[in-house]
Design an enzyme around this catalytic site. Sequence first.
Site, PDB file in Angstrom:
ATOM      1  CB  CYS A   1      28.679  46.118  22.042  1.00 57.52           C
ATOM      2  SG  CYS A   1      28.945  47.109  23.420  1.00 57.52           S
TER       3      CYS A   1
ATOM      4  CD  GLU B   1      46.672  56.390   9.475  1.00 57.54           C
ATOM      5  OE1 GLU B   1      45.950  57.323  10.111  1.00 57.54           O
ATOM      6  OE2 GLU B   1      46.363  55.292   9.488  1.00 57.54           O
TER       7      GLU B   1
ATOM      8  CE  LYS C   1      46.673  52.402  11.845  1.00 56.90           C
ATOM      9  NZ  LYS C   1      45.889  53.672  11.492  1.00 56.90           N
TER      10      LYS C   1
ATOM     11  CD1 TRP D   1      36.009  49.366  23.621  1.00 61.03           C
ATOM     12  CD2 TRP D   1      34.141  50.705  23.886  1.00 61.03           C
ATOM     13  NE1 TRP D   1      36.511  50.352  23.613  1.00 61.03           N
ATOM     14  CE2 TRP D   1      35.651  51.530  24.100  1.00 61.03           C
ATOM     15  CE3 TRP D   1      33.422  51.743  24.378  1.00 61.03           C
ATOM     16  CZ2 TRP D   1      35.557  52.836  24.075  1.00 61.03           C
ATOM     17  CZ3 TRP D   1      33.086  53.051  24.480  1.00 61.03           C
ATOM     18  CH2 TRP D   1      34.416  53.485  24.247  1.00 61.03           C
TER      19      TRP D   1
ATOM     20  NE  ARG E   1      30.107  45.821  16.392  1.00 54.84           N
ATOM     21  CZ  ARG E   1      29.830  46.584  15.467  1.00 54.84           C
ATOM     22  NH1 ARG E   1      30.168  46.442  14.147  1.00 54.84           N
ATOM     23  NH2 ARG E   1      29.151  47.703  15.580  1.00 54.84           N
TER      24      ARG E   1
ATOM     25  CG  ASN F   1      26.638  48.620  19.678  1.00 51.30           C
ATOM     26  OD1 ASN F   1      27.457  49.304  20.482  1.00 51.30           O
ATOM     27  ND2 ASN F   1      26.525  48.487  18.500  1.00 51.30           N
ATOM     28  N   GLY F   2      25.343  50.275  22.301  1.00 53.35           N
ATOM     29  CA  GLY F   2      24.805  51.747  22.070  1.00 53.35           C
ATOM     30  C   GLY F   2      25.003  52.486  23.608  1.00 53.35           C
TER      31      GLY F   2
ATOM     32  CD  GLU G   1      45.013  52.409  16.072  1.00 45.87           C
ATOM     33  OE1 GLU G   1      45.319  52.770  14.849  1.00 45.87           O
ATOM     34  OE2 GLU G   1      43.761  52.551  16.692  1.00 45.87           O
TER      35      GLU G   1
ATOM     36  CE  LYS H   1      38.273  48.087  11.506  1.00 52.55           C
ATOM     37  NZ  LYS H   1      39.674  48.625  11.101  1.00 52.55           N
TER      38      LYS H   1
ATOM     39  CG  HIS I   1      56.128  78.143  14.393  1.00 53.61           C
ATOM     40  ND1 HIS I   1      56.439  79.484  14.223  1.00 53.61           N
ATOM     41  CD2 HIS I   1      55.957  77.768  12.977  1.00 53.61           C
ATOM     42  CE1 HIS I   1      56.826  79.892  13.094  1.00 53.61           C
ATOM     43  NE2 HIS I   1      56.359  78.650  12.185  1.00 53.61           N
TER      44      HIS I   1
END
Length: 616
Positions: free
Chosen positions: A2, A485, A489, A75, A27, A101-102, A492, A611, A508
């Site tokens: 948010c 990484e 990438k 968000w 955000r 926000n939260g 997402e 983000k 394994h």
Amino acid sequence: MCGIVGYVGEKQALEVVVAGLRRLEYRGYDSAGVAVISEGRLEVRKKAGKLANLETLLGQDPLPQSTTGIGHTRWATHGGPTDHNAHPHVSEDGRVAVIHNGIIENFAALRAELTESGVQLSSETDTEVVAHLLARALPDVAGDLPRAMQAVCHRLEGAFTLVAMDPNDPTLVVGARRNSPLVVGLGEGENFLASDVAAFVEHTRNALELGQDQIVIVRADGVEVTDFSGNAVEAAPFSIDWDASAAEKGGYDLFMLKEIAEQPKAVADALRGRINAEHRIQLDEANLDDAVLRDITKVVVIACGTAAHAGMVAKYAIEHWTRLPVDVELASEFRYRDPIVGPDSLVIAISQSGETMDTLMALRHAKAQGARTLAICNTVGSTIPRESDAVVYTYAGPEIAVASTKAFLTQIVAAYLVGLYLAQARGTMFEDEIRGILADLADMPQKVDLVLDTVEPVRALAQEFANATSVLFLGRHVGYPVALEGALKLKELAYMHAEGFPAGELKHGPIALIEDGVPVIVVVPSPRGRAVLHDKIVSNIQEVRARGAVVIAIAEEGDESIVPFADHIIRVPETPTLMQPLVSTVPLQVFACELATVKGHDVDQPRNLAKSVTVE
Ligand code: M6R
């Protein structure tokens, strides 16, 4: 999560707020909304979807002129991404508008209390309860919104940044924060509130940090800060050391492409001023006490996502240089498993945003156990560095694309500097050894630049594999976190199944995933480093190729021994082993970005993500 903007001044609030929301959209982008005060009334517009949908609505149904306004980009947590769950939320009597926000953890009890007393709630959000609570608190405090905010904050549990307006006091915006970010922008005859300075940097570079459990009372001609009981407190001023153009696309189609291209400069900036004329590391601003560093017996890195991968890379280097054990913990798991840390532990929290809730909570847990804490962070003045004993900033500049790129490389550089500083303070390396590694680091901006110059074939490869259903990434040693990484990438951005494995672990179990045509991207260690690592990975390549995999090797220039075993080779410059992540990650970033573009995805704002993750 948010984005929040508030404005009081002389300009048209709507323009300032919407421009701010555009910069904060990274955000969260499930819905957006704005409110202004006009002729003693609140006027609200809100819409599900990206900010563009709200802008279309504002074109069809314009807001009246006003110099006081608030805005929000969401968000979703409580309640789906719908118009009525979008913020701002307004109290039943139309008296208070609030954005948040939260997560308000006791919202269910508060909601039940409001419902029992006859309030009709119109959304499924936790935020709406705050609007009603504020409206109910106002009569008891003679209509004073800051005092109503104090009373309500005492009743809330969880994490919140709140910003509220009341048309009875049309030149006032009130903010409050606990565990979620809120900064104040100080202008001339105008002031701002925002989740991040990016929202107002085009108007002012002067800002105030707000501390935990503080309320800020913002008018055009001044700002007051109090605690939740109304006692005045001093807020720390800071200046923003980048300008608005740094948060623009600057001619690139995507923020991610711009941020990938900025990596040579970002790595150089992370090193700048940190190596003195005697070739010793100086981290003056970090506030590191050598005596304390000499006494520690272990290092624990806490971080999430990409930042955790940077920590995993750093583990190889710091253990090698200092002979201290280094544990890397996902922050979201750390505090829930009774970790063994104490005064002899150095806990390093790595975070681009400095606001990631999982990392912040892990940091607080470590502090409560008496551990020494150090933040590696990109966002100056954010909560994680503020709450740590010491900080090393990465100086990567604003990172807007949700997928982290330049933050990753600079986190590795900063963690390496900390590792070398530890070795210097503890005397575990000779000075000429440290000098040699610093020289290797100093070469890295140019080497990253070389990768960018030769990365074009990666785009063609991405197009070739656009229809793959799964992509595997393999690495060994520092190549393993690079493989993780690369897979993150791809997940997402391209929404594809992708997994990173330590190459030796494949047999394994995961090798069962290999079938004809599965692309396997292999981060090949330098043959000039530990030859055994190179030889072993060549064997692993043969194992997957024998089962039908198509192998794409990320290999060093001059490594001809890999040629017979790979279907495609992406070359990176010759680099010492511990420096390799700084070059071998870059083609993987480009691969994911290109593949997502081919698929028509929104690369800078991938679905379901935000983000800065300010909820646990
Ligand atoms: O702001 P932080 O570095 O604390 O963020 C941690 C993760 O959320 C972040 O690295 C995330 O994994 C990236 N979006 C991945 O590209």
